[in-house]
Design a protein around this motif. Structure first.
Motif, mmCIF file in Angstrom:
data_model
loop_
_atom_site.group_PDB
_atom_site.id
_atom_site.type_symbol
_atom_site.label_atom_id
_atom_site.label_comp_id
_atom_site.label_asym_id
_atom_site.label_seq_id
_atom_site.Cartn_x
_atom_site.Cartn_y
_atom_site.Cartn_z
ATOM 1 N N MET A 4 0.793 -1.187 0.238
ATOM 2 C CA MET A 4 0.011 -0.079 -0.046
ATOM 3 C C MET A 4 0.727 1.230 -0.032
ATOM 4 N N ALA A 5 0.317 2.304 -0.781
ATOM 5 C CA ALA A 5 1.105 3.452 -0.619
ATOM 6 C C ALA A 5 1.159 4.208 0.605
ATOM 7 N N THR A 6 2.228 4.790 0.827
ATOM 8 C CA THR A 6 2.403 5.873 2.024
ATOM 9 C C THR A 6 1.693 7.138 1.807
ATOM 10 N N ASP A 7 1.261 7.832 2.819
ATOM 11 C CA ASP A 7 0.492 9.056 2.758
ATOM 12 C C ASP A 7 1.317 10.053 1.647
ATOM 13 N N ALA A 8 2.621 10.062 1.821
ATOM 14 C CA ALA A 8 3.469 10.904 0.972
ATOM 15 C C ALA A 8 3.486 10.402 -0.375
ATOM 16 N N GLN A 9 3.393 9.061 -0.694
ATOM 17 C CA GLN A 9 3.166 8.666 -1.967
ATOM 18 C C GLN A 9 1.982 8.836 -2.696
ATOM 19 N N GLN A 10 0.824 8.799 -1.905
ATOM 20 C CA GLN A 10 -0.501 9.230 -2.241
ATOM 21 C C GLN A 10 -0.805 10.612 -2.313
ATOM 22 N N ALA A 11 -0.100 11.430 -1.535
ATOM 23 C CA ALA A 11 -0.252 12.981 -1.863
ATOM 24 C C ALA A 11 0.469 13.353 -3.044
ATOM 25 N N CYS A 12 1.637 12.764 -3.486
ATOM 26 C CA CYS A 12 2.274 12.852 -4.434
ATOM 27 C C CYS A 12 1.453 12.282 -5.923
ATOM 28 N N PHE A 13 0.784 11.169 -5.758
ATOM 29 C CA PHE A 13 -0.093 10.636 -6.773
ATOM 30 C C PHE A 13 -1.145 11.909 -6.976
ATOM 31 N N GLU A 14 -1.894 12.329 -5.976
ATOM 32 C CA GLU A 14 -3.023 13.185 -6.077
ATOM 33 C C GLU A 14 -2.411 14.482 -6.914
ATOM 34 N N ALA A 15 -1.079 14.891 -6.541
ATOM 35 C CA ALA A 15 -0.968 16.134 -7.408
ATOM 36 C C ALA A 15 -0.718 15.422 -8.823
ATOM 37 N N GLY A 16 -0.046 14.653 -9.252
ATOM 38 C CA GLY A 16 -0.150 14.247 -10.578
ATOM 39 C C GLY A 16 -1.406 14.177 -11.005
ATOM 40 N N ILE A 17 -2.425 13.652 -10.650
ATOM 41 C CA ILE A 17 -3.746 13.332 -11.130
ATOM 42 C C ILE A 17 -3.969 14.955 -11.368
ATOM 43 N N LYS A 18 -3.851 16.014 -10.435
ATOM 44 C CA LYS A 18 -4.520 17.301 -11.005
ATOM 45 C C LYS A 18 -3.697 17.917 -11.954
ATOM 46 N N PHE A 19 -2.463 17.635 -12.056
ATOM 47 C CA PHE A 19 -1.723 18.126 -13.209
ATOM 48 C C PHE A 19 -2.212 17.658 -14.662
ATOM 49 N N GLY A 20 -2.465 16.579 -14.710
ATOM 50 C CA GLY A 20 -2.862 15.473 -15.727
ATOM 51 C C GLY A 20 -4.078 16.517 -16.240
ATOM 52 N N SER A 21 -5.104 16.416 -15.159
ATOM 53 C CA SER A 21 -6.552 17.008 -15.597
ATOM 54 C C SER A 21 -6.357 18.246 -16.040
ATOM 55 N N LEU A 22 -5.528 19.263 -15.619
ATOM 56 C CA LEU A 22 -5.298 20.501 -15.870
ATOM 57 C C LEU A 22 -5.113 20.885 -17.156
ATOM 58 N N TYR A 23 -3.766 19.935 -17.541
ATOM 59 C CA TYR A 23 -3.080 20.188 -18.621
ATOM 60 C C TYR A 23 -3.951 19.795 -19.703
ATOM 61 N N HIS A 24 -4.409 18.579 -19.664
ATOM 62 C CA HIS A 24 -5.115 17.991 -20.830
ATOM 63 C C HIS A 24 -6.443 18.399 -20.692
ATOM 64 N N GLN A 25 -7.125 18.755 -19.839
ATOM 65 C CA GLN A 25 -8.545 19.548 -19.950
ATOM 66 C C GLN A 25 -8.508 20.789 -20.683
ATOM 67 N N PHE A 26 -7.217 21.587 -20.453
ATOM 68 C CA PHE A 26 -7.460 23.029 -21.086
ATOM 69 C C PHE A 26 -6.444 23.305 -22.244
ATOM 70 N N ALA A 27 -5.617 22.106 -22.531
ATOM 71 C CA ALA A 27 -4.715 22.421 -23.823
ATOM 72 C C ALA A 27 -5.318 22.516 -24.826
ATOM 73 N N GLY A 28 -5.096 23.491 -25.822
ATOM 74 C CA GLY A 28 -6.007 23.628 -27.134
ATOM 75 C C GLY A 28 -6.973 24.685 -26.885
ATOM 76 N N THR A 29 -7.353 25.289 -25.514
ATOM 77 C CA THR A 29 -8.432 26.297 -25.367
ATOM 78 C C THR A 29 -7.865 27.573 -26.165
ATOM 79 N N PRO A 30 -8.835 28.064 -26.848
ATOM 80 C CA PRO A 30 -8.360 29.342 -27.434
ATOM 81 C C PRO A 30 -8.163 30.345 -26.130
ATOM 82 N N VAL A 31 -7.081 31.160 -26.557
ATOM 83 C CA VAL A 31 -6.723 32.065 -25.634
ATOM 84 C C VAL A 31 -6.201 33.243 -26.362
ATOM 85 N N SER A 32 -6.317 34.479 -25.660
ATOM 86 C CA SER A 32 -6.002 35.746 -26.212
ATOM 87 C C SER A 32 -5.426 36.655 -25.093
ATOM 88 N N PRO A 33 -4.479 37.450 -25.262
ATOM 89 C CA PRO A 33 -4.150 38.325 -23.977
ATOM 90 C C PRO A 33 -5.498 38.892 -23.100
#
Length: 133
Positions: free
Chosen positions: A1-30
Motif C-alpha cells: 500500500m502507498a504511504t501518505d506521502a506517496q498518495q499525496a504525490c499521486f494526487e498532485a499528478g492526477i491534478k496536473f494531468g487533469s489541468l493540462y489535458h483538459q485545457f490544452a488547446g483552449t483558444p486564448v488571447s491576452p
C-alpha cells in the motif's frame, strides 16, 4: 500500500494531468487570459485534496504566439506557469509546471510530512503572495 506521502504525490499528478489535458488547446488571447486562469484554478480546486492552484498565463507569450488575424492562439504549456498545493492525511505537496529546455515540465517542489520538508530542487516554492504558501 502507498504511504501518505506517496498518495499525496499521486494526487498532485492526477491534478496536473487533469489541468493540462483538459485545457490544452483552449483558444486564448491576452484579453481572455485572466478568465482562463481563474477557470483553470477553480476547476482543479474542486478535486479532492487540492488546497490551492495558481495559474499564470503570460500575456506576452500569448501575444507572440498569435499568428493570424483572429487575435487568439491555442493554450499550451509554453504559455503558462502553474503551482499547486495538495494536502493529504497530514502531508503537504507543493508542485509547479514551468518551461524547462522548451518543454513544460511538472515537478514536485516540496513534500512536507509531519513537518519534515523534502525539497526537490529549484526555486523557493512559496514566494510572498503565492496561494501555495
Amino acid at each position: 500500500m502507498a504511504t501518505d506521502a506517496q498518495q499525496a504525490c499521486f494526487e498532485a499528478g492526477i491534478k496536473f494531468g487533469s489541468l493540462y489535458h483538459q485545457f490544452a488547446g483552449t483558444p486564448v488571447s491576452p484579453e481572455s487570459a485572466r478568465s482562463i486562469e481563474a477557470a483553470m484554478a477553480a476547476a482543479i480546486e474542486n478535486q479532492p485534496y487540492c488546497e490551492a492552484v495558481d495559474v499564470t498565463v503570460h500575456d506576452d507569450r500569448v501575444a507572440d504566439a498569435v499568428d493570424h488575424e483572429n487575435g487568439y492562439t491555442e493554450l499550451t504549456g509554453s504559455l503558462m506557469d502553474v503551482r499547486m498545493r495538495i494536502e493529504y492525511e497530514g502531508v503537504t505537496v507543493r508542485t509547479r509546471m514551468a518551461m524547462t529546455e522548451g518543454y513544460p515540465l511538472m515537478e514536485l517542489v516540496e513534500v512536507v510530512d509531519d513537518g519534515e520538508p523534502s525539497r526537490s530542487g529549484g526555486a523557493d516554492p512559496s514566494p510572498d503572495g503565492d496561494p501555495n504558501a
